[in-house]
Design a protein around this motif. Structure first.
Motif, mmCIF file in Angstrom:
data_model
loop_
_atom_site.group_PDB
_atom_site.id
_atom_site.type_symbol
_atom_site.label_atom_id
_atom_site.label_comp_id
_atom_site.label_asym_id
_atom_site.label_seq_id
_atom_site.Cartn_x
_atom_site.Cartn_y
_atom_site.Cartn_z
ATOM 1 N N PHE A 122 0.831 -1.211 0.000
ATOM 2 C CA PHE A 122 0.000 0.000 0.000
ATOM 3 C C PHE A 122 0.867 1.263 0.000
ATOM 4 C CE2 PHE A 122 -3.572 -2.665 1.624
ATOM 5 C CZ PHE A 122 -4.454 -2.341 0.610
ATOM 6 N N ILE A 123 1.953 1.223 0.775
ATOM 7 C CA ILE A 123 2.792 2.423 0.873
ATOM 8 C C ILE A 123 3.509 2.689 -0.449
ATOM 9 C CG2 ILE A 123 4.840 3.391 1.989
ATOM 10 C CD1 ILE A 123 3.970 1.993 4.546
ATOM 11 N N GLU A 124 4.131 1.668 -0.991
ATOM 12 C CA GLU A 124 4.900 1.873 -2.222
ATOM 13 C C GLU A 124 3.994 1.880 -3.461
ATOM 14 O OE1 GLU A 124 7.779 2.876 -2.067
ATOM 15 O OE2 GLU A 124 8.410 2.313 -0.054
ATOM 16 N N GLY A 125 2.752 1.452 -3.277
ATOM 17 C CA GLY A 125 1.812 1.439 -4.411
ATOM 18 C C GLY A 125 1.556 2.815 -4.975
ATOM 19 N N SER A 126 1.841 3.838 -4.174
ATOM 20 C CA SER A 126 1.607 5.211 -4.655
ATOM 21 C C SER A 126 2.512 5.538 -5.842
ATOM 22 C CB SER A 126 1.853 6.205 -3.527
ATOM 23 O OG SER A 126 3.206 6.163 -3.163
ATOM 24 N N LEU A 127 3.592 4.767 -6.004
ATOM 25 C CA LEU A 127 4.487 5.023 -7.129
ATOM 26 C C LEU A 127 3.829 4.629 -8.455
ATOM 27 C CD1 LEU A 127 7.792 3.668 -5.572
ATOM 28 C CD2 LEU A 127 7.178 6.042 -5.898
ATOM 29 N N TRP A 128 2.901 3.698 -8.375
ATOM 30 C CA TRP A 128 2.263 3.245 -9.618
ATOM 31 C C TRP A 128 0.820 3.740 -9.733
ATOM 32 C CZ3 TRP A 128 4.048 -0.743 -6.143
ATOM 33 C CH2 TRP A 128 5.405 -1.026 -6.305
ATOM 34 N N LEU A 129 0.165 3.851 -8.593
ATOM 35 C CA LEU A 129 -1.231 4.294 -8.632
ATOM 36 C C LEU A 129 -1.275 5.807 -8.772
ATOM 37 C CD1 LEU A 129 -4.148 3.143 -8.258
ATOM 38 C CD2 LEU A 129 -3.980 3.894 -5.908
ATOM 39 N N LYS A 130 -2.040 6.299 -9.725
ATOM 40 C CA LYS A 130 -2.049 7.734 -9.977
ATOM 41 C C LYS A 130 -3.248 8.427 -9.331
ATOM 42 C CE LYS A 130 1.721 7.670 -12.263
ATOM 43 N NZ LYS A 130 2.928 8.167 -11.602
ATOM 44 N N TRP A 131 -3.828 7.798 -8.356
ATOM 45 C CA TRP A 131 -4.930 8.438 -7.656
ATOM 46 C C TRP A 131 -4.392 9.184 -6.451
ATOM 47 C CZ3 TRP A 131 -8.869 3.825 -7.360
ATOM 48 C CH2 TRP A 131 -9.424 3.628 -8.633
ATOM 49 N N ARG A 132 -4.916 10.363 -6.268
ATOM 50 C CA ARG A 132 -4.542 11.141 -5.094
ATOM 51 C C ARG A 132 -5.802 11.751 -4.504
ATOM 52 N NH1 ARG A 132 -0.807 8.654 -5.915
ATOM 53 N NH2 ARG A 132 1.394 9.218 -6.051
ATOM 54 N N TRP A 133 -5.705 12.137 -3.247
ATOM 55 C CA TRP A 133 -6.848 12.737 -2.567
ATOM 56 C C TRP A 133 -6.458 14.081 -1.981
ATOM 57 C CZ3 TRP A 133 -6.365 7.594 -3.208
ATOM 58 C CH2 TRP A 133 -7.507 6.886 -3.584
ATOM 59 N N ASP A 134 -7.390 15.006 -2.079
ATOM 60 C CA ASP A 134 -7.148 16.326 -1.504
ATOM 61 C C ASP A 134 -7.717 16.320 -0.084
ATOM 62 O OD1 ASP A 134 -6.528 18.898 -1.098
ATOM 63 O OD2 ASP A 134 -8.032 19.743 -2.433
ATOM 64 N N PHE A 135 -6.929 15.819 0.850
ATOM 65 C CA PHE A 135 -7.464 15.637 2.200
ATOM 66 C C PHE A 135 -7.636 16.956 2.951
ATOM 67 C CE2 PHE A 135 -5.289 11.462 1.559
ATOM 68 C CZ PHE A 135 -6.432 10.697 1.535
ATOM 69 N N GLY A 136 -6.733 17.875 2.719
ATOM 70 C CA GLY A 136 -6.787 19.118 3.487
ATOM 71 C C GLY A 136 -6.451 18.846 4.940
ATOM 72 N N THR A 137 -6.382 19.909 5.716
ATOM 73 C CA THR A 137 -6.021 19.750 7.138
ATOM 74 C C THR A 137 -7.005 18.823 7.852
ATOM 75 O OG1 THR A 137 -5.182 21.993 7.061
ATOM 76 C CG2 THR A 137 -5.444 21.037 9.214
ATOM 77 N N LYS A 138 -8.285 18.958 7.481
ATOM 78 C CA LYS A 138 -9.306 18.159 8.156
ATOM 79 C C LYS A 138 -9.076 16.662 7.917
ATOM 80 C CE LYS A 138 -13.662 19.781 8.371
ATOM 81 N NZ LYS A 138 -15.026 20.046 7.882
ATOM 82 N N GLY A 139 -8.766 16.324 6.681
ATOM 83 C CA GLY A 139 -8.554 14.923 6.347
ATOM 84 C C GLY A 139 -7.334 14.351 7.057
ATOM 85 N N TYR A 140 -6.252 15.139 7.082
ATOM 86 C CA TYR A 140 -5.045 14.666 7.764
ATOM 87 C C TYR A 140 -5.308 14.518 9.264
ATOM 88 C CZ TYR A 140 -2.466 15.538 3.494
ATOM 89 O OH TYR A 140 -2.021 15.492 2.207
#
Lengths: 744, 431
Positions: A38-56
């Motif tokens: 899951f952690i390294e999958g971000s290198l291949w997966l092109k989905w991102r989320w705009d979490f903002g301060t609230k999400g974090y």
């Protein structure tokens, strides 16, 4: 110059690798590989989320919540501080939401305000008041790496595992700093020298710390004594301190009706017995082994098991629970993988102990429960047989013909005095002999010897405030016997055991609990403060020397085995500590102690209920349903807000949201032709001055500048129409200046 | 300060030491003591290493004259290695001033909205402290350019990023080289030999909507009427280079003689509608005053085509005649950078004098207050009596009062842009 994000982010695949190694060491490889994926999958997966301060912040709170759940779980399971620490190996799982939020978040870093409610409040207030607020950001990559390392190293026993961990640590260190070194353009020889120095210092430091640890815990620099409580017991004799025992409930005891009468029920629960006394330390010496040197008796004799939860400690004991035989029910929390069981001394069978996987015991009667659940609840059936699990006092010597005469064949561990070869130990033994002579013990019967020693201790006082200090000249126990005459149970038990031995009675030193306090529900409560030490003497036995018929030959010499064995007697508990000590220890229970008692008993009952098979399925179903609903909800929410990115977002070092426009490109071109724009000169002013713009031409300049100003601070992209209009205005301006340039 | 010598990675390693020390006390059952030793070794090596780092640079800045709050820019510095050793991996940074407030400032400047905070915050006043620290911080150094390697006697040009956070005259006098150890846990900061330089930081630019000022009512005839002369009157506007076709009567002969190039004089008709802008520096709240200055400077410095053109600017200290929209006198720009709020209301007399002295030049005034008191109201009445048409904007913390008349508009500081848009809409409806 590397951006801050690049500097504070671990190199690719390092986090995943470290998580995988964590899984290898903690034997959770499948979970670890999933996390790493899951952690390294971000290198291949092109989905991102705009979490903002609230999400974090939610991710942080989720992680904190998981941590507390873990703590609570281990509190329920094991209890106590060291039990709580069992949550540490799972830290990479607890902090997974946070690292995933960062990895898949559009910002790539977490605003520091997400970690603190106060900072968040400050930010809100500042925004409300229209003040600028620049929240610093944190990259959670290296902190997560550190968490993984701590979790990996937390439960690594043995030099092989620890060596592997050190090697792994070195590789991680090298990779991390090599990556940073490349980013920071550190001078390579300096970097290599620094790494070499760190490695050398760390290696030396590790050895030093280990030696220090052994010196502090065992009084010597080398690993020698086992730290297993079954083999050694360091007493508080010779230490100046106040003995404070925990008032927390350790065990709950109930007696079956047949032995509920105070005269019938046992007074002590033994946890461990020892037969060799060195300076302030009681340890084990194998009654069947060589008298010289120290041979430990591991609790490795597995009890026989007939059914699940039944363990026989002596031969033919399984019948003990066939009928309504008297028994003692014992309940309590288990804090370690190998827990000492408090048992009455005559226990022959342990039954109804489904929570215990295995029971081991040694020849002195110390019994261990292996791989038990967090809570155990069992019955101890007493046996009246003589073939108790406790070995009779004995010794075996293998001697050749020459040594038979000069050997000390009379040596019995249970009759040995202080073993240390020092002046103070010799003095102690001398004092013991003097007391024995003074009391005339050797001329008395066994029972009278005990009574005489008890009488001798009558003028002694019990005190948990220890003031006797050991020194090289005089043993603390000598001071206790001769001058001080006050101390706690370890003094009385140790001195009593040595006196009994000096008087010719084989004796062991025993630790365990006294059963004394009864609560409203009728359960006997055994607290930490009921912990006690006393003597266990072998009375009524006779000794004989047996020469074995087995003869061995080695290098031409003939060896014969001689055994000195006591038979026909029985082990008896003798406590020389003045009566009333337990009141001194357990009085003044405050309301908070009572409250803690009630909570603990409730927790233990709940844990016992939880460990039942039918309860387990109910709990698992409920927890699974809650987890599934939460997971589905999270996936649904994430699916709704996902963004697709063409490339991994790179945060610029520009902290303010303005962006260059096409006009900036034109400015660069114009600077090449007309010379650089004076520093600080406003673009408007500069454009006007360039090439003497006429009144009718100013419109072109203003138009382009107006678009430029509008776009610079705008987050959303321009519409197609506006974009083309801005482009046209810039082209007009460029054309204007190129004409002017041509005109010269 | 110690914290300035420790890099973020150093703090992280320090945290790791604490964590591993707590969890690694049992060396038999846990390997965290190894982690502890590695972390301590890293700290030790780094700490000792930084003392071996030396640098002897001389530096020269090339600063612009003006900058604006919140707008980052770059400026070059020239570094020369005056030492005898090659320097590797040095970061160059402008060292910010100490932002801690003085006792007087702390006592007399409450944080806006402080009365709405809870009793604990009001007792400890920590938020006031952080607020004043933020206020006093003149700039934020962000990003430090890296000198990878500089041999003795060699020089190199670097570009420093700079972003002012506070209006005023910024004196850059502390340029430092940060010398990290090879592991990047500590850094030694060494002041560089560099002359102090100044920079005028203009107020923050606001995103304002376009607006128009309503025309002033026709002046009545009277002794103070400016249009008492017959014929067309013109005011001198500026000098510019001669272009073919310019009337010979407009040639500035004296200037030609002095400069050697032909110049012509440009005039502006007195009949053009001209507006004046007034900034009052009598303020109680510092943030409101800052917002007022930002508003006024945005109106003048970033004037768009749709904005009314202001021909005069008045403040209690000084008044300016603005000849051209895009060319403001540097003195005025410096005034925007340096103007300070005053607490005494007697400056209204000065302001009145400034306005009334040149009232014949303007048809209407846009006045910006950062406070509303009876004295302000009296000042407006005074202008009204002098038949000066004025529209007033009052920047305040809360719009809890009703404006006394249609020509006074309250703008809440926290939502200045939107309130200004509302004001623009109202004035356009009047036109």
């Amino acid at each position: 110059m590397a951006s801050s994000r690049q500097l504070f982010a671990p190199p690719r695949y390092l986090l995943g690798g470290v998580v995988a190694i964590w899984g290898y060491f903690t034997e959770h490889l499948l979970i670890a590989l999933s996390i790493a994926f899951f952690i390294e999958g971000s290198l291949w997966l092109k989905w991102r989320w705009d979490f903002g301060t609230k999400g974090y912040r939610r991710a942080w709170l989720f992680s904190v919540g998981l941590t507390f759940l873990g703590l609570f779980y281990y509190y329920l399971n094991a209890g106590g501080f060291f039990g709580l620490l069992n949550f540490v190996p799972w830290l990479p799982v607890y902090f997974l939401p946070l690292i995933l939020a960062q990895t898949y978040g559009r910002d790539g870093e977490i605003p520091a305000t997400a970690f603190s409610a106060l900072a968040l409040q400050r930010e809100k207030k500042a925004r409300l008041l229209g003040r600028s607020f620049h929240a610093p950001t944190v990259h959670f990559g290296y902190p997560y790496l550190a968490i993984c390392l701590v979790s990996t190293g937390h439960r690594l026993i043995g030099s092989e595992q620890q060596g592997l961990f050190a090697l792994f640590l070195f590789v991680v260190l090298l990779v991390s700093f090599y990556y940073r070194q490349r980013r920071m353009r550190v001078f390579a020889p300096a970097f290599l020298l620094a790494i070499a120095l760190v490695s050398a210092l760390a290696f030396g430091g590790t050895i030093g710390i280990r030696k220090l640890y052994y010196w502090v815990s065992q009084g010597r620099f080398e690993e020698g004594f086992s730290t297993l409580v079954t083999e050694d017991r360091q007493t508080a004799i010779g230490k100046v301190m106040e003995v404070k025992l925990s008032k927390r409930v350790q065990w709950r005891v109930n007696f079956s009706k047949k032995i509920s009468h105070p005269l019938l029920r046992p007074q002590f629960l033994m946890t461990a017995a020892y037969n060799r006394y060195d300076t302030h330390r009681w340890s084990l010496e194998n009654p069947d082994g060589q008298p010289s040197g120290r041979a430990s008796i591991p609790a490795s004799t597995s009890a026989l098991a007939r059914h699940e939860g039944e363990f026989s400690l002596i031969e033919n004991a399984f019948h003990l629970n066939d009928h309504e035989q008297p028994y003692i029910r014992i309940r309590g929390a288990v804090e370690s993988n190998r827990e000492l069981l408090p048992l009455p001394t005559q226990t022959g069978l342990i039954a109804n102990a489904e929570e215990i996987d295995e029971v081991e015991y040694n020849l002195l009667g110390t019994t261990l429960a292996s791989n038990a659940s967090a809570m155990i609840d069992f019955r101890a059936y007493q046996s009246s047989q003589d073939n108790s699990r406790e070995a009779t006092p004995s010794s075996i010597l293998v001697l050749n013909a020459k040594d038979v005469e000069k050997s000390n064949i009379n040596y019995i561990p249970e009759l040995g005095l202080s073993q240390a070869l020092s002046t103070s130990a010799a003095e102690l033994n001398h004092i013991l002999a003097e007391i024995v002579d003074e009391l005339g013990l050797l001329q008395m019967k066994e029972e009278h010897r005990i009574l005489a020693i008890r009488k001798f201790f009558k003028e002694f006082q019990y005190s948990s405030d220890l003031t006797i200090q050991n020194d090289a000249q005089r043993h603390a126990l000598t001071k206790f016997l001769v001058s001080e005459k006050r101390g706690h149970c370890e003094y009385f038990a140790s001195a009593g055991a040595l006196l009994l031995r000096a008087a010719g009675i084989p004796t062991r030193y025993v630790v365990g609990y006294v059963i004394d306090e009864k609560n409203r529900e009728g359960d006997f409560i055994v607290r930490g403060s009921h912990g006690h030490a006393w003597c266990r003497a072998y009375l009524g036995g006779t000794q004989e020397i047996i020469e074995s018929t087995d003869i061995s030959e080695e290098e031409g010499e003939v060896f014969t085995q001689f055994s000195k064995v006591y038979t026909g007697g029985q082990w008896v508990d003798i406590d020389f500590t003045p009566p009333g000590w337990i009141q001194a220890e357990t009085q003044n229970l405050s309301w908070t102690d009572r409250l803690a008692d009630n909570f603990q008993l409730w927790r233990e009952d709940f844990e016992l209920w939880r460990s039942q098979t039918e309860s387990k399925s109910t709990i698992n179903t409920a927890l699974g349903a809650v987890g599934l609903v939460t997971l589905v909800f999270i996936i649904w929410r994430l699916n709704q807000s996902r963004l697709r990115v063409t490339e991994s977002p790179q945060k610029t070092t520009q902290p303010f949201p303005f962006k260059p426009t096409q006009l900036n490109d034109l400015i660069e071109k114009l600077e090449e032709r007309f010379g650089p724009r004076p520093l600080g000169a406003l673009p408007t002013e500069w454009f006007q001055k360039l090439g003497f713009i006429q009144e009718d031409e100013r419109e072109t300049v203003r138009n382009a500048l107006s678009w430029h100003e509008r776009i610079r601070f705008r987050e959303e992209p321009l519409s197609q129409k506006d974009q083309s209009e801005f482009q046209r205005s810039v082209q007009d301006l460029e054309q204007l200046y190129s004409q002017r340039f041509k005109k010269g | 300060m110690i914290s300035q010598g420790i890099r973020p990675f150093g703090w992280g390693v320090a945290g790791l030491i604490v964590l591993s020390a707590v969890l690694g006390t049992d060396v038999v059952r846990s390997a965290n003591h190894i982690l502890f030793c590695v972390a301590v070794a890293m700290l030790l090596v780094s700490f000792c290493w930084i003392w071996t780092r030396r640098v002897q640079f001389s530096a020269k800045r090339e600063l612009p004259e003006f900058a604006r709050v919140g707008e980052a820019f770059r400026y070059p510095i020239t570094l020369e290695n005056q030492g005898y050793r090659c320097v590797h991996s040095a970061l160059i940074q402008e060292w910010a001033n100490d932002p801690r407030p003085s006792l007087e400032q702390f006592v007399s400047n409450p944080e806006p909205g402080e009365d709405s905070r809870n009793i604990v915050d009001r007792f400890f006043l920590y938020y006031r402290w952080t607020f004043l620290c933020d206020e006093n911080r003149q700039f934020e150094p962000f990003g430090s350019p890296l000198v990878e390697s500089l041999k003795p006697s060699e020089s190199s040009e670097l570009w420093l990023n700079f972003c002012p956070t506070k209006r005023g005259r910024v004196r850059l006098m502390d340029l430092r080289a940060l010398l990290p150890d090879p592991l990047g846990l500590f850094q030694r900061n060494v002041p560089l030999e560099c002359e102090a330089e100044e920079l005028f930081v203009l107020p923050r630019k606001l995103q304002l909507t376009t607006f128009s000022l309503p025309k002033a009512p026709t002046p009545k005839a009277g002794p103070e009427l400016s249009y008492h002369r017959a014929g067309v009157s013109e005011d001198f506007l500026r000098l510019r280079d001669y272009r073919p076709g310019d009337a010979p009567r407009t040639i500035a002969w004296k200037t030609w003689a002095k400069t050697g190039t032909p110049h012509v004089r440009e005039f502006e008709s007195e009949g053009n509608i001209r507006h004046g802008l007034v900034l009052d520096s009598f303020a109680e709240s510092l943030p409101c005053f800052e917002a007022a200055v930002s508003l006024v400077s945005t109106l003048l410095l970033d004037s768009q085509e749709d904005y009314p053109q202001f021909s005069n600017f008045y403040s209690a200290e000084e008044s300016f005649v603005l000849k051209q929209r895009d060319q403001l006198p540097k003195r005025l720009m410096r005034l925007f950078a340096e103007i300070e709020p005053v607490r005494e209301s007697d400056q209204f007399e000065l302001l009145s004098q400034q306005v009334l002295r040149k009232k014949t030049r303007v048809h209407s005034l846009l006045i910006v207050f950062s406070h509303w008191t009876p004295q302000h109201e009296e000042f407006l009445k005074h202008l009204e009596r002098a038949e000066i048409h004025a529209i007033t904007l009052v920047v305040c913390e809360k719009r809890d009062k009703a404006p006394p008349n249609q020509r006074v508009h309250f703008l809440q500081r926290s939502q200045l842009a939107s309130d200004f848009a509302q004001f623009a809409e109202q004035t356009s409806s009047l036109i």
